[in-house]
Motif scaffolding. Structure first.
Motif, PDB file in Angstrom:
ATOM      1  N   GLU A  12       0.860  -1.196   0.000  1.00 16.10           N
ATOM      2  CA  GLU A  12       0.000   0.000   0.000  1.00 16.10           C
ATOM      3  C   GLU A  12       0.886   1.232   0.000  1.00 16.10           C
ATOM      4  O   GLU A  12       1.923   1.259   0.659  1.00 16.10           O
ATOM      5  CB  GLU A  12      -0.870  -0.061   1.271  1.00 16.10           C
ATOM      6  N   ASP A  13       0.490   2.262  -0.768  1.00 20.74           N
ATOM      7  CA  ASP A  13       1.326   3.457  -0.821  1.00 20.74           C
ATOM      8  C   ASP A  13       0.701   4.670  -0.146  1.00 20.74           C
ATOM      9  O   ASP A  13       1.310   5.740  -0.119  1.00 20.74           O
ATOM     10  CB  ASP A  13       1.679   3.800  -2.278  1.00 20.74           C
ATOM     11  N   GLU A  14      -0.496   4.523   0.399  1.00 23.02           N
ATOM     12  CA  GLU A  14      -1.100   5.671   1.084  1.00 23.02           C
ATOM     13  C   GLU A  14      -0.816   5.574   2.568  1.00 23.02           C
ATOM     14  O   GLU A  14      -1.254   4.639   3.235  1.00 23.02           O
ATOM     15  CB  GLU A  14      -2.615   5.684   0.858  1.00 23.02           C
ATOM     16  N   ASP A  56      -2.850  -3.566  -2.684  1.00 27.36           N
ATOM     17  CA  ASP A  56      -3.503  -2.422  -3.314  1.00 27.36           C
ATOM     18  C   ASP A  56      -3.306  -2.544  -4.827  1.00 27.36           C
ATOM     19  O   ASP A  56      -2.248  -2.933  -5.302  1.00 27.36           O
ATOM     20  CB  ASP A  56      -2.876  -1.121  -2.789  1.00 27.36           C
ATOM     21  N   MET A  58      -3.527  -0.052  -7.089  1.00 34.09           N
ATOM     22  CA  MET A  58      -2.805   1.096  -7.645  1.00 34.09           C
ATOM     23  C   MET A  58      -1.547   1.323  -6.829  1.00 34.09           C
ATOM     24  O   MET A  58      -1.577   1.986  -5.801  1.00 34.09           O
ATOM     25  CB  MET A  58      -3.688   2.350  -7.577  1.00 34.09           C
ATOM     26  N   LYS A 105     -12.178  -0.004  -1.063  1.00 39.33           N
ATOM     27  CA  LYS A 105     -11.963   1.159  -0.194  1.00 39.33           C
ATOM     28  C   LYS A 105     -13.191   2.053  -0.222  1.00 39.33           C
ATOM     29  O   LYS A 105     -13.719   2.280  -1.299  1.00 39.33           O
ATOM     30  CB  LYS A 105     -10.760   1.973  -0.689  1.00 39.33           C
TER      31      LYS A 105
END
Ligand code: CA
Length: 242
Positions: A12-14, A56, A58, A105
């Motif tokens: 996950e990048d958030e 994730d 994206m 999400k």
């Protein structure tokens, strides 16, 4: 012997999601490893062989779909895709390249942990004695005029009992447990008939037809079990004719 803790790889990048997931999963007694892009996800997976991957879709550098494809060339580790609302096509692609399940999400920790425990139970390497998910399996599924008592194996349509053969019952239970979610044909066959069943989707279509004749007000124009063209089926929680 104590059961070792479940290791979850969160790709996950958030940052806000990473923090929330790390905290939430730790509370459930799971150990969390973080990867912030697709390449790192593959590296961490190789180094640490996690029990389950939360992926994730994206991600920077390598998309979730590519990560999933890559891992599937070597491993059947359970993978749950994390998708954004409205990206149904991506979701289906994810399932077709081998993800086991998906969450959309924003999701609740309760939903996520239930899905993680479900994929771990189904996983061939999973511990058979995994704890039941918090909140437990619903024994009574009610949608519109349809009530499915999973403990007693009883179907009622508009309060009238309707006898159902076992596979039709299991199919209906699976669909009603996942309202408004696209279930691909392969996914359904895998869960109802088992992974070793020769993916005969004709069998599935026949079962869906029989189910429709029992639960739909007009089986020729189904409103509960709708067909998602080319993909699979979806159980509608708000059937159009109610
Ligand atoms: Ca992302």
């Amino acid at each position: 012997m104590t059961k070792s803790e479940t290791i979850v790889l969160v790709a996950e990048d958030e940052e806000s999601f990473i923090d929330a997931l790390t905290l939430g999963l730790a509370k459930e007694g799971m150990r969390v490893l973080i990867a912030r892009d697709g390449r790192e996800a593959i590296d961490v997976w190789k180094e640490s062989s996690p029990d389950v991957i939360l992926l994730d879709l994206m991600l920077p550098k390598l998309s979730g779909i590519d990560v999933c494809k890559e891992i599937r060339t070597q491993s059947q580790v359970p993978i749950i895709m994390v998708t954004a609302r409205g990206s149904e096509v991506d979701t289906v692609v994810g399932l077709e390249v081998g993800a086991d399940d998906y969450v959309v999400k924003p999701f609740s920790m309760r939903e996520l942990t239930a899905r993680i425990r479900a994929v771990l139970r189904r996983s061939p390497n999973g511990e058979g004695e995994a704890k039941p998910p918090t909140g437990g399996k619903a024994e009574m599924l009610r949608i519109g005029a349809i009530t499915l008592d999973t403990a007693r194996h009883e179907l009622r349509v508009s309060d009238k009992p309707v006898p159902l053969p076992l596979k039709e019952f299991e199919l209906l239970e699976l669909l009603m447990s996942n309202p408004n979610r696209v279930m691909t044909r392969d996914m359904i066959v895998d869960r109802v008939w088992g992974p070793f069943h020769t993916s005969d989707t004709k069998t599935l279509d026949v079962h869906v037809k029989r189910l429709r004749s029992k639960i739909e007000p007009d089986p020729a124009r189904p409103t509960y079990i709708t067909t998602v063209r080319g993909l699979g089926y979806r159980f509608e929680s708000r059937p159009a004719t109610q």
